[in-house]
Design an enzyme around this catalytic site. Sequence first.
Site, PDB file in Angstrom:
ATOM      1  N   GLY A  77     -61.156 -61.088  44.651  1.00  7.96           N
ATOM      2  CA  GLY A  77     -61.898 -61.080  45.917  1.00  7.96           C
ATOM      3  C   GLY A  77     -63.349 -61.469  45.705  1.00  7.96           C
ATOM      4  O   GLY A  77     -63.791 -61.720  44.563  1.00  7.96           O
ATOM      5  N   ASP A  78     -64.096 -61.567  46.802  1.00  8.46           N
ATOM      6  CA  ASP A  78     -65.527 -61.890  46.765  1.00  8.46           C
ATOM      7  C   ASP A  78     -65.823 -63.258  46.167  1.00  8.46           C
ATOM      8  O   ASP A  78     -66.904 -63.484  45.615  1.00  8.46           O
ATOM      9  CB  ASP A  78     -66.327 -60.820  45.980  1.00  8.46           C
ATOM     10  CG  ASP A  78     -66.053 -59.431  46.510  1.00  8.46           C
ATOM     11  OD1 ASP A  78     -66.031 -59.274  47.735  1.00  8.46           O
ATOM     12  OD2 ASP A  78     -65.857 -58.514  45.687  1.00  8.46           O
TER      13      ASP A  78
ATOM     14  N   LYS B 109     -64.915 -66.936  50.076  1.00  8.45           N
ATOM     15  CA  LYS B 109     -63.963 -67.565  51.010  1.00  8.45           C
ATOM     16  C   LYS B 109     -64.561 -67.730  52.400  1.00  8.45           C
ATOM     17  O   LYS B 109     -64.344 -68.740  53.066  1.00  8.45           O
ATOM     18  CB  LYS B 109     -62.679 -66.729  51.106  1.00  8.45           C
ATOM     19  CG  LYS B 109     -61.909 -66.642  49.815  1.00  8.45           C
ATOM     20  CD  LYS B 109     -60.714 -65.726  49.935  1.00  8.45           C
ATOM     21  CE  LYS B 109     -61.054 -64.254  50.106  1.00  8.45           C
ATOM     22  NZ  LYS B 109     -61.704 -63.610  48.969  1.00  8.45           N
ATOM     23  N   GLY B 110     -65.340 -66.713  52.851  1.00 11.36           N
ATOM     24  CA  GLY B 110     -65.928 -66.765  54.195  1.00 11.36           C
ATOM     25  C   GLY B 110     -66.796 -67.988  54.364  1.00 11.36           C
ATOM     26  O   GLY B 110     -66.693 -68.719  55.362  1.00 11.36           O
ATOM     27  N   LYS B 111     -67.620 -68.247  53.373  1.00 12.64           N
ATOM     28  CA  LYS B 111     -68.506 -69.411  53.440  1.00 12.64           C
ATOM     29  C   LYS B 111     -67.701 -70.712  53.486  1.00 12.64           C
ATOM     30  O   LYS B 111     -67.999 -71.626  54.261  1.00 12.64           O
ATOM     31  CB  LYS B 111     -69.441 -69.418  52.212  1.00 12.64           C
ATOM     32  CG  LYS B 111     -70.332 -70.627  52.260  1.00 12.64           C
ATOM     33  CD  LYS B 111     -70.997 -71.027  50.979  1.00 12.64           C
ATOM     34  CE  LYS B 111     -71.262 -72.514  51.102  1.00 12.64           C
ATOM     35  NZ  LYS B 111     -72.434 -72.986  50.421  1.00 12.64           N
TER      36      LYS B 111
ATOM     37  N   ASN C 118     -61.311 -53.876  54.668  1.00 11.38           N
ATOM     38  CA  ASN C 118     -61.726 -53.790  53.266  1.00 11.38           C
ATOM     39  C   ASN C 118     -62.418 -55.093  52.867  1.00 11.38           C
ATOM     40  O   ASN C 118     -63.195 -55.141  51.933  1.00 11.38           O
ATOM     41  CB  ASN C 118     -60.534 -53.508  52.332  1.00 11.38           C
ATOM     42  CG  ASN C 118     -59.313 -54.366  52.632  1.00 11.38           C
ATOM     43  OD1 ASN C 118     -59.270 -55.101  53.618  1.00 11.38           O
ATOM     44  ND2 ASN C 118     -58.303 -54.274  51.784  1.00 11.38           N
ATOM     45  N   ALA C 119     -62.145 -56.169  53.609  1.00  8.43           N
ATOM     46  CA  ALA C 119     -62.741 -57.473  53.309  1.00  8.43           C
ATOM     47  C   ALA C 119     -64.170 -57.552  53.853  1.00  8.43           C
ATOM     48  O   ALA C 119     -64.514 -56.873  54.806  1.00  8.43           O
ATOM     49  CB  ALA C 119     -61.908 -58.577  53.949  1.00  8.43           C
ATOM     50  N   GLY C 120     -64.969 -58.391  53.231  1.00  3.76           N
ATOM     51  CA  GLY C 120     -66.311 -58.648  53.739  1.00  3.76           C
ATOM     52  C   GLY C 120     -66.611 -60.118  53.537  1.00  3.76           C
ATOM     53  O   GLY C 120     -66.827 -60.562  52.411  1.00  3.76           O
ATOM     54  N   HIS C 121     -66.551 -60.895  54.610  1.00  5.91           N
ATOM     55  CA  HIS C 121     -66.787 -62.334  54.496  1.00  5.91           C
ATOM     56  C   HIS C 121     -68.199 -62.650  54.987  1.00  5.91           C
ATOM     57  O   HIS C 121     -68.509 -62.497  56.159  1.00  5.91           O
ATOM     58  CB  HIS C 121     -65.723 -63.107  55.293  1.00  5.91           C
ATOM     59  CG  HIS C 121     -64.368 -63.015  54.664  1.00  5.91           C
ATOM     60  ND1 HIS C 121     -63.216 -63.445  55.257  1.00  5.91           N
ATOM     61  CD2 HIS C 121     -63.996 -62.551  53.442  1.00  5.91           C
ATOM     62  CE1 HIS C 121     -62.193 -63.225  54.440  1.00  5.91           C
ATOM     63  NE2 HIS C 121     -62.642 -62.693  53.338  1.00  5.91           N
TER      64      HIS C 121
ATOM     65  N   GLN D 126     -59.364 -60.712  50.221  1.00  6.37           N
ATOM     66  CA  GLN D 126     -59.196 -60.289  48.820  1.00  6.37           C
ATOM     67  C   GLN D 126     -58.821 -61.506  47.956  1.00  6.37           C
ATOM     68  O   GLN D 126     -59.224 -62.602  48.283  1.00  6.37           O
ATOM     69  CB  GLN D 126     -58.151 -59.159  48.687  1.00  6.37           C
ATOM     70  CG  GLN D 126     -58.628 -57.834  49.269  1.00  6.37           C
ATOM     71  CD  GLN D 126     -58.412 -57.721  50.771  1.00  6.37           C
ATOM     72  OE1 GLN D 126     -57.365 -58.045  51.276  1.00  6.37           O
ATOM     73  NE2 GLN D 126     -59.419 -57.249  51.495  1.00  6.37           N
TER      74      GLN D 126
ATOM     75  N   THR E 135     -54.995 -54.180  46.129  1.00  5.09           N
ATOM     76  CA  THR E 135     -54.960 -53.725  47.504  1.00  5.09           C
ATOM     77  C   THR E 135     -53.491 -53.635  47.936  1.00  5.09           C
ATOM     78  O   THR E 135     -52.586 -53.858  47.128  1.00  5.09           O
ATOM     79  CB  THR E 135     -55.823 -54.623  48.410  1.00  5.09           C
ATOM     80  OG1 THR E 135     -55.960 -53.984  49.682  1.00  5.09           O
ATOM     81  CG2 THR E 135     -55.245 -56.020  48.577  1.00  5.09           C
TER      82      THR E 135
ATOM     83  N   GLY F 228     -71.249 -52.034  49.482  1.00  4.68           N
ATOM     84  CA  GLY F 228     -72.545 -52.051  48.789  1.00  4.68           C
ATOM     85  C   GLY F 228     -72.432 -51.714  47.308  1.00  4.68           C
ATOM     86  O   GLY F 228     -73.433 -51.638  46.597  1.00  4.68           O
TER      87      GLY F 228
HETATM   88  P1  IMP Z   1     -58.408 -51.099  49.227  1.00  7.20           P
HETATM   89  O1  IMP Z   1     -58.072 -52.509  49.613  1.00  7.20           O
HETATM   90  O2  IMP Z   1     -59.539 -50.518  50.033  1.00  7.20           O
HETATM   91  O3  IMP Z   1     -57.200 -50.218  49.197  1.00  7.20           O
HETATM   92  O4  IMP Z   1     -58.957 -51.150  47.716  1.00  7.20           O
HETATM   93  C1  IMP Z   1     -58.111 -51.492  46.612  1.00  7.20           C
HETATM   94  C2  IMP Z   1     -58.875 -52.298  45.573  1.00  7.20           C
HETATM   95  O5  IMP Z   1     -59.153 -53.587  46.108  1.00  7.20           O
HETATM   96  C3  IMP Z   1     -60.236 -51.728  45.176  1.00  7.20           C
HETATM   97  O6  IMP Z   1     -60.466 -52.038  43.805  1.00  7.20           O
HETATM   98  C4  IMP Z   1     -61.217 -52.475  46.048  1.00  7.20           C
HETATM   99  O7  IMP Z   1     -62.510 -52.538  45.486  1.00  7.20           O
HETATM  100  C5  IMP Z   1     -60.560 -53.852  46.072  1.00  7.20           C
HETATM  101  N1  IMP Z   1     -60.886 -54.634  47.265  1.00  7.20           N
HETATM  102  C6  IMP Z   1     -60.340 -54.535  48.494  1.00  7.20           C
HETATM  103  N2  IMP Z   1     -60.846 -55.464  49.316  1.00  7.20           N
HETATM  104  C7  IMP Z   1     -61.716 -56.182  48.597  1.00  7.20           C
HETATM  105  C8  IMP Z   1     -62.525 -57.329  48.878  1.00  7.20           C
HETATM  106  O8  IMP Z   1     -62.518 -57.892  49.983  1.00  7.20           O
HETATM  107  N3  IMP Z   1     -63.292 -57.781  47.855  1.00  7.20           N
HETATM  108  C9  IMP Z   1     -63.266 -57.233  46.618  1.00  7.20           C
HETATM  109  N4  IMP Z   1     -62.524 -56.185  46.299  1.00  7.20           N
HETATM  110  C10 IMP Z   1     -61.745 -55.661  47.283  1.00  7.20           C
END
Ligand code: IMP
Length: 412
Positions: free
Chosen positions: A18-19, A22-24, A44-47, A206, A221, A284
């Site tokens: 992840g990170d 992709k959003g950009k 859980n995503a942050g784009h 992710q 995830t 963060g």
């Molecule tokens: P969950 O998706 O909140 O259940 O987290 C499971 C694992 O995936 C953890 O290690 C999170 O830090 C990671 N994770 C979930 N979503 C992202 C994302 O968008 N970017 C990076 N790591 C993520």
Amino acid sequence: MAKRFGPSNIAVIGMEWGDEGKGKIIDFLAEKADFVARFNGGNNAGHTIEAEGKKIVLHLVPSGVMHKNKLNVVGNGLVVDPKVLLQEIGFLEKNGKKVSPDNLVISENAHVILPRHIEEDKKIGGKIGTTARGIGPAYTDKAARIGLKFYEFVDDAVFKKRFGEEEFYQEYKGYASALRDYVGDTTLVINKALDNNKKMLFEGAQGTLLDIDHGTYPFVTSSSAIAGGVCTGLGISPKKVHSVLGVCKAYNTRVGLGPFPTEITGAIGEKIQKTGKEFGATTGRERRVGWFDALIGKYAVMVNGIDSIALTKLDVFTALNKLKICVAYRHKGGIISDFTTNMKILQNCQPVYEELDGWWDDLTKIKSYDKLPNNAKKYLRRIEELLKVPISIVSVGPKREQTIVARSEFLI
Ligand code: IMP
């Protein structure tokens, strides 16, 4: 190479944990698309998108919302926190981006994240370092066939019967009525649009190594983050995915726990973390950083069928004397050249590196591939050789205009 017409539907998939940016990349490509459809995950995503003088972080709404006249689809493969979605719609409107049922549709089959899911995630998610947003528990209920789908959530009678959390009843009833008009049969909407040759971007959240089946389990995830997830998460045929664009960073990062063979500790790691602003867009939290791992790259190419790569954050490597690429693992006296998700092995692997020379030029204003410093080009070419896939996009900064198209024939 002669220019030809590019594919009309592209899946944009994270190649690592992840990170990757992709959003950009989706925002950059969305200009030419009709639809942007997300197929997995939740908030859980942050784009992060920087365009038109603004920095916007999206967690649920697809990145196409930054452009006018795009239909943004939240597919059945997602788990959606209605409170967060409404906050995000409000935030977008404050920033001048109109969101209405005309440009956002939520699948009636997406599952609802409920307060008890968040509570449970806070209690048990620490073991693997989840984002504590209720993602895992909501998918658990889905698999156990006791989840609440969106069409049930927005139906007053069903909601009343199924919603068990008295103290939140009025609050969630309010969210349901605010979202009612957004809910629809996205499978039908998307398939009809595909029949009418609309251009689509399938937005992954992710990345490959966080995929529930093909990632570094249990540090993953709970959804299908690989290209295969496009079909199950949206209800379309694999034949409709014309091309797969893998997104990776010039280096690797990882949030949360789990093995990371190329992790860099010490001064160089800190420098990359600071320059690359490697702190989670959702939580963060500090992201762990590591050298580019070609075994992971090859694995991502294999399980996703990646046609070309968008490589981001190349600018972060400026002013490093030497760059390393991991080309094999050493394991118990032997050499491994293919990635493995077997934790017993992965936890005990040491990276074998190839070293390349760095560069000192600022890349952030470079507009064409030819103008990149020679050592930067050598670095990119080495990755292309190792992964056997061309790089179509190079990103040299967070802004939309800091994007170099190296090979347009792979793009929409
Ligand atoms: P969950 O998706 O909140 O259940 O987290 C499971 C694992 O995936 C953890 O290690 C999170 O830090 C990671 N994770 C979930 N979503 C992202 C994302 O968008 N970017 C990076 N790591 C993520």
